[in-house]
Scaffold this active site. Structure first.
Site, mmCIF file in Angstrom:
data_model
loop_
_atom_site.group_PDB
_atom_site.id
_atom_site.type_symbol
_atom_site.label_atom_id
_atom_site.label_comp_id
_atom_site.label_asym_id
_atom_site.label_seq_id
_atom_site.Cartn_x
_atom_site.Cartn_y
_atom_site.Cartn_z
ATOM 1 C CG ASN A 11 -1.825 1.041 1.949
ATOM 2 O OD1 ASN A 11 -2.070 1.983 1.005
ATOM 3 N ND2 ASN A 11 -2.157 1.115 2.376
ATOM 4 C CD1 TRP A 12 3.061 0.994 -3.165
ATOM 5 C CD2 TRP A 12 3.111 2.037 -4.947
ATOM 6 N NE1 TRP A 12 3.966 -0.053 -3.818
ATOM 7 C CE2 TRP A 12 4.013 1.071 -5.401
ATOM 8 C CE3 TRP A 12 3.707 2.740 -6.038
ATOM 9 C CZ2 TRP A 12 4.664 1.072 -6.159
ATOM 10 C CZ3 TRP A 12 4.284 2.498 -7.132
ATOM 11 C CH2 TRP A 12 4.748 1.978 -7.140
ATOM 12 C CE LYS A 13 -0.315 3.403 4.764
ATOM 13 N NZ LYS A 13 -0.717 3.619 6.395
ATOM 14 C CG HIS A 55 -5.990 2.117 5.210
ATOM 15 N ND1 HIS A 55 -5.230 3.093 5.865
ATOM 16 C CD2 HIS A 55 -4.979 0.764 5.216
ATOM 17 C CE1 HIS A 55 -3.790 3.188 6.097
ATOM 18 N NE2 HIS A 55 -3.829 1.560 5.969
ATOM 19 C CD GLU A 84 -3.561 5.462 6.935
ATOM 20 O OE1 GLU A 84 -2.779 5.771 5.284
ATOM 21 O OE2 GLU A 84 -1.612 4.615 7.108
ATOM 22 C CD GLU A 93 -4.069 -1.743 6.876
ATOM 23 O OE1 GLU A 93 -2.853 -2.723 6.727
ATOM 24 O OE2 GLU A 93 -4.396 -1.554 6.835
ATOM 25 N N GLY A 103 2.157 2.090 10.844
ATOM 26 C CA GLY A 103 3.050 2.948 10.014
ATOM 27 C C GLY A 103 4.359 3.643 12.018
ATOM 28 C CB SER A 159 4.977 -1.343 11.905
ATOM 29 O OG SER A 159 4.871 -0.384 12.142
ATOM 30 N N GLY A 180 2.566 -1.092 4.251
ATOM 31 C CA GLY A 180 2.557 0.493 3.545
ATOM 32 C C GLY A 180 4.252 0.393 3.882
ATOM 33 N N GLY A 181 4.720 1.531 4.835
ATOM 34 C CA GLY A 181 6.377 2.306 4.746
ATOM 35 C C GLY A 181 7.209 0.801 3.898
HETATM 36 P P1 PGA Z 1 2.815 0.202 7.717
HETATM 37 O O1 PGA Z 1 1.651 0.559 6.684
HETATM 38 O O2 PGA Z 1 3.258 -1.067 6.865
HETATM 39 O O3 PGA Z 1 3.104 1.023 7.321
HETATM 40 O O4 PGA Z 1 2.495 0.600 8.968
HETATM 41 C C1 PGA Z 1 0.200 -0.846 6.926
HETATM 42 C C2 PGA Z 1 -1.036 0.013 6.779
HETATM 43 O O5 PGA Z 1 -0.865 1.277 6.549
HETATM 44 O O6 PGA Z 1 -1.289 -0.799 5.142
#
Ligand code: PGA
Length: 252
Positions: A6-8, A95, A97, A170, A176, A215, A236-237
């Site tokens: 997930n590149w966001k 998600h 967010e 999640e 994050g 994470s 994500g990251g």
């Molecule tokens: P993260 O993000 O790996 O940076 O914790 C995961 C996500 O939001 O899908």
């Protein structure tokens, strides 16, 4: 096993194209039972798809959101049908967010899920509790509400045998933050999600991927994949660099 990035709202288009190319190059080392998916921003989807196509790569591509209507006066929104017409395979829905920053409700997410099915996309429905909810001891209650908001939809349930759906657990506090859930904490919730799926879908529940996100890194990925109810990861990251993303996939 599904390994999804997930590149966001990260990477400029040329950086996204470079990353897609690098992943296409590295994917041949990954065992074939692992599906690898990238979810770039909308603006990058066409170019990234083209790179995948030109490389004849098995890399899958998804979007990070869609609207629940096919078309109409929804300024700034993109429909599942539009994504499908571009050859997109998956869409991330709900998600945390989007739930917290854009006030998306369980009901809205269920309607998007139906739109994704109708368009032929595989939805990745994200669920998870906040730290406050975990401290209150109501993790299962929150998860059950989120899962059932999808599975109470008769149309969704009747579509499921014919359409793939993925659930991504999640925990909000792990996203994050570097504070990943322990593999045991994650497995507990995944087993609970599987039970909810079994109650509604019977034997078909074992066919549904339930992936963990929050994470995930090359250093901790393997311990998740050893858990019986964890079928992959939403990253994500660590998905923003080919090296770390592929290192996670190699352990699946
Ligand atoms: P993260 O993000 O790996 O940076 O914790 C995961 C996500 O939001 O899908």
């Amino acid at each position: 096993m599904l390994i999804a990035g997930n590149w966001k709202m990260n990477l400029m288009p040329h950086e996204g194209m470079m990353l897609t190319h690098e992943i296409c190059m590295g994917i041949s080392d990954i065992p074939s039972h692992v599906d690898i998916l990238i979810c770039p921003p909308f603006t990058h989807l066409a170019q990234c798809s083209l790179i995948i196509e030109n490389n004849e790569s098995p890399l899958l591509i998804g979007a990070q959101n869609c609207h629940d209507s096919d078309e109409g006066a929804f300024t700034g929104e993109i429909s599942a049908r539009m994504l499908a017409s571009m050859g997109i395979d998956y869409v991330i829905l709900g998600h945390s967010e989007r739930r917290s920053l854009f006030n998306e409700s369980n009901d809205f997410i269920a309607r998007k899920c139906l739109a994704a099915f109708k368009a032929g996309l595989t939805p990745i429905v994200c669920i998870g509790e906040t730290l406050e909810q975990r401290n209150q001891g109501i993790v299962n209650q929150v998860i059950q509400e989120q899962v059932l908001s999808i599975l109470h939809h008769e149309q969704i349930v009747s579509s499921i045998p014919a359409h793939d759906i993925v659930f991504a657990y999640e925990p909000v506090w792990a996203i994050g933050t570097g504070l990943a859930a322990s593999p045991e904490q994650a497995e507990d919730v995944h087993a609970f999600i599987r039970m909810q799926l079994e109650e509604k879908l019977g034997d078909h529940a074992s066919m549904i991927d339930v992936i963990y996100g929050g994470s995930v890194k090359p250093e901790n990925a393997k311990d998740y994949f050893l858990q019986p109810n964890i079928d992959g990861a939403l990253i994500g990251g660590a998905s923003l660099k080919a090296e770390s993303f592929l290192a996670i996939a190699a352990q699946a």
